[in-house]
Scaffold this motif. Structure first.
Motif, PDB file in Angstrom:
ATOM      1  N   GLU A 385       9.820  49.278  47.060  1.00 48.89           N
ATOM      2  CA  GLU A 385       9.812  49.381  48.518  1.00 48.89           C
ATOM      3  C   GLU A 385       9.963  50.821  48.972  1.00 48.89           C
ATOM      4  O   GLU A 385       9.348  51.248  49.965  1.00 48.89           O
ATOM      5  CB  GLU A 385      10.918  48.510  49.113  1.00 48.89           C
ATOM      6  N   GLN A 390       6.934  49.420  52.013  1.00 52.18           N
ATOM      7  CA  GLN A 390       6.618  48.081  52.487  1.00 52.18           C
ATOM      8  C   GLN A 390       7.597  47.092  51.887  1.00 52.18           C
ATOM      9  O   GLN A 390       8.171  47.344  50.832  1.00 52.18           O
ATOM     10  CB  GLN A 390       5.180  47.702  52.124  1.00 52.18           C
ATOM     11  N   GLN A 391       7.813  45.983  52.575  1.00 50.97           N
ATOM     12  CA  GLN A 391       8.774  44.984  52.136  1.00 50.97           C
ATOM     13  C   GLN A 391       8.143  44.033  51.124  1.00 50.97           C
ATOM     14  O   GLN A 391       6.975  43.658  51.244  1.00 50.97           O
ATOM     15  CB  GLN A 391       9.291  44.184  53.337  1.00 50.97           C
TER      16      GLN A 391
END
Length: 427
Positions: A385, A390-391
Motif C-alpha cells: 500500500e 492504494q488500498q
C-alpha cells in the motif's frame, strides 16, 4: 527412492528415512541419486492437477508408497489451485498463494505433514524450523493439532511482516514460536546446531520442516508442471521461469522438474540485495555478507540451505549452467517494478516484483515467460500500500489472524538458551 547426503555421500537413505531425518550428517542435505525422465510428458500435462501430481511424486519416490496411499495424500494436501495469469503478452504469473496461509509453502508444508503422519506411526516428533516469513505459517497450519507432533518455529524478531507473523504466532496448542534477536541466518544456525546435538535429537525426536526436508522439495515440483499444463502447445517450446530466491528451494524444485522432462528451457533465480549467489555465479567466490533487511523479507538469506542441491545439478549437467541466470534486484528497483507491474493491471508484492524483474532482464523475445507470485499481496499490506498508494482488500484468514494476540516468546540468538527452553517446554 535412494537419496544421497551431498556432504557425506556414503550416507544413503530411502525417502521415508530422509523425511524422518530431515538433515543428514555434517549438516548435509539429501538429494536423489538418480533423476530419470518421465517418458510421456504431454500425456502427463493433459491430466488434472491432483492426478498428475500423484504420478509425478510416484515417479520420484518410487515404490515406497502404494499408489492409492499417495493419491489420498495428494488429494488432501493439494486441495487448492495454482493458476497462471497473463500479465502481458506471452508473460504469465504463476499464483501460488491460494492455499490456507496464502503462500507457496502450503504445498510443501501440507505434503510433508502427510508424510510425517504416515512414516512416524505415532512416535513423538518435534518439528524445528526457521522462517524468514512464510514457512512458519505453512508448517504451523499443516501440523496444527496433530497428535504426537510439536512444532517449534524460530523467526527474526521484527523482520517479517505482521501478517506473516500473526498467521503462526497466534495458534498456540502444539505450535511454539520464538522471536529471535537477529537475522534469519541466525535462526537457521540455531536449527542446524540443534541437529548436531544428539541429546536434543534423541530426546525430542527432532525433524525439520525447512526446504531442507526432501518431502517439501518434491511437492514443489508439481506446481511447475501445473503451470506449463496451462500453456498452449506452442508456448511450451521455449519457457523461461523466474523464481524469487532466498533459500533456493523453489528454484531447486524447478530444476528437478526440468530434469525429469518438463520443458523449462531457462531459469532465473532472482534475489534481492542479499546477493551471495549472483556474486558467486559471476566471480566463483562464495562470500556471504551480513544479511540485509529488505522489502522482500522472505528472501533475506545470505547462506541458502538449498544451494548445494542447485550447485550439484549445475555441476553435473543435470541443468545447464548456460541456461541458469541469477541476478539481484535493489530495494529502489523493487519499488519501481511494483509500480510498473501495477500499471499492467496486476498487483505484485515485493517478492513477485523481483521475479518479474528477473524475467525482464534475462528473457529473450521469443520465450514464454513465467514468474512466480509466492505470496498474496495482502501479506505485505503495509509495504504494498505504501509503494502503490492504494488500498488492498484483506483476505478473511489474515483479518482473523491480525485480531488475535501474539503468543511468541522472545529469545537471544543463543543455542544454550534455546536448548534450555525446548527441554523446559517439551522435554
Amino acid at each position: 527412492m535412494n537419496l544421497v547426503n551431498l556432504m557425506e555421500p556414503e550416507q544413503q537413505v530411502s525417502f521415508s528415512e530422509a523425511v524422518k531425518i530431515g538433515l543428514g550428517r555434517n549438516q548435509g542435505v539429501f538429494f536423489p541419486e538418480n533423476l530419470a525422465a518421465i517418458k510421456d510428458v504431454d500425456a502427463l500435462l493433459a491430466m488434472p492437477f491432483k492426478a498428475r501430481s500423484s504420478k509425478i511424486l510416484q515417479h520420484l519416490i518410487g515404490d515406497e508408497l502404494p499408489s492409492d496411499t499417495l493419491d489420498d495424500m495428494v488429494n488432501r494436501a493439494f486441495d487448492f489451485p495454482a493458476p497462471i495469469v497473463e500479465v502481458e503478452q506471452n508473460t504469465y504469473c504463476l499464483e501460488l498463494f491460494h492455499g490456507p496461509t496464502l503462500a507457496f509453502k502450503d504445498f510443501g508444508g501440507r505434503f510433508m505433514s502427510e508424510c510425517i503422519g504416515l512414516f512416524n506411526q505415532g512416535e513423538r516428533v518435534t518439528i524445528l524450523t526457521a522462517t524468514s516469513g512464510d514457512t512458519g505459517a505453512a508448517v504451523a497450519h499443516a501440523f496444527y493439532g496433530k497428535e504426537n507432533v510439536d512444532v517449534v518455529i524460530l523467526y527474526p524478531k521484527g523482520k517479517i511482516s505482521l501478517a506473516q507473523q500473526k498467521l503462526f504466532t497466534t495458534l498456540g496448542n502444539n505450535i511454539h514460536c520464538y522471536a529471535v534477536e537477529g537475522s534469519f541466518d541466525d535462526c537457521q544456525a540455531l536449527v542446524k546446531h540443534a541437529f548436531l546435538d544428539d541429546e536434543v535429537k534423541s530426546k525430542l525426536g527432532l525433524n525439520s520442516a525447512n526446504s531442507i526436508n526432501i518431502s517439501r522439495l518434491l511437492a514443489q515440483v508439481c506446481y511447475y508442471f501445473e503451470a506449463i499444463a496451462q500453456l498452449s502447445q506452442s508456448q511450451r517450446e521455449q519457457v523461461h521461469v523466474s523464481v524469487p530466491s532466498g533459500n533456493f528451494g523453489n528454484v531447486c524444485a524447478a530444476m528437478i522438474a526440468a530434469a525429469i522432462g518438463l520443458p523449462i528451457r531457462k531459469l532465473s533465480a532472482t534475489t534481492n540485495q542479499n546477493d551471495t549467489v549472483p556474486r558467486y555465479m559471476a566471480t566463483g567466490d562464495w562470500s556471504p555478507n551480513a544479511t540485509l533487511e529488505s522489502l522482500s523479507n522472505a528472501m533475506d538469506v545470505s547462506k541458502p540451505n538449498n544451494w548445494p542441491r542447485v550447485e550439484s545439478m549445475l555441476n553435473s549437467g543435470i541443468f545447464s549452467k548456460d541456461d541458469f541466470y541469477s541476478c539481484s534486484v535493489s530495494e529502489s528497483r523493487t519499488q519501481e517494478v511494483m509500480k510498473q507491474v501495477n500499471k499492467l493491471g496486476y498487483v505484485a508484492e515485493p517478492h513477485t516484483a523481483i521475479a518479474y524483474e528477473g524475467l525482464q532482464i534475462n528473457k529473450s523475445e521469443h520465450e514464454t515467460g513465467i514468474f512466480l507470485a509466492t505470496a498474496h499481496p495482502a501479506k505485505f499490506k503495509e509495504s504494498v500500500e505504501g509503494v502503490l498508494e492504494q488500498q488492498l482488500d484483506m483476505p478473511q484468514v489474515l483479518s482473523d489472524a491480525l485480531n488475535k494476540p501474539c503468543l511468541a516468546e522472545f529469545i537471544q540468538a543463543d543455542y544454550d538458551g534455546l536448548k534450555q527452553r525446548l527441554f523446559e517446554k517439551l522435554g
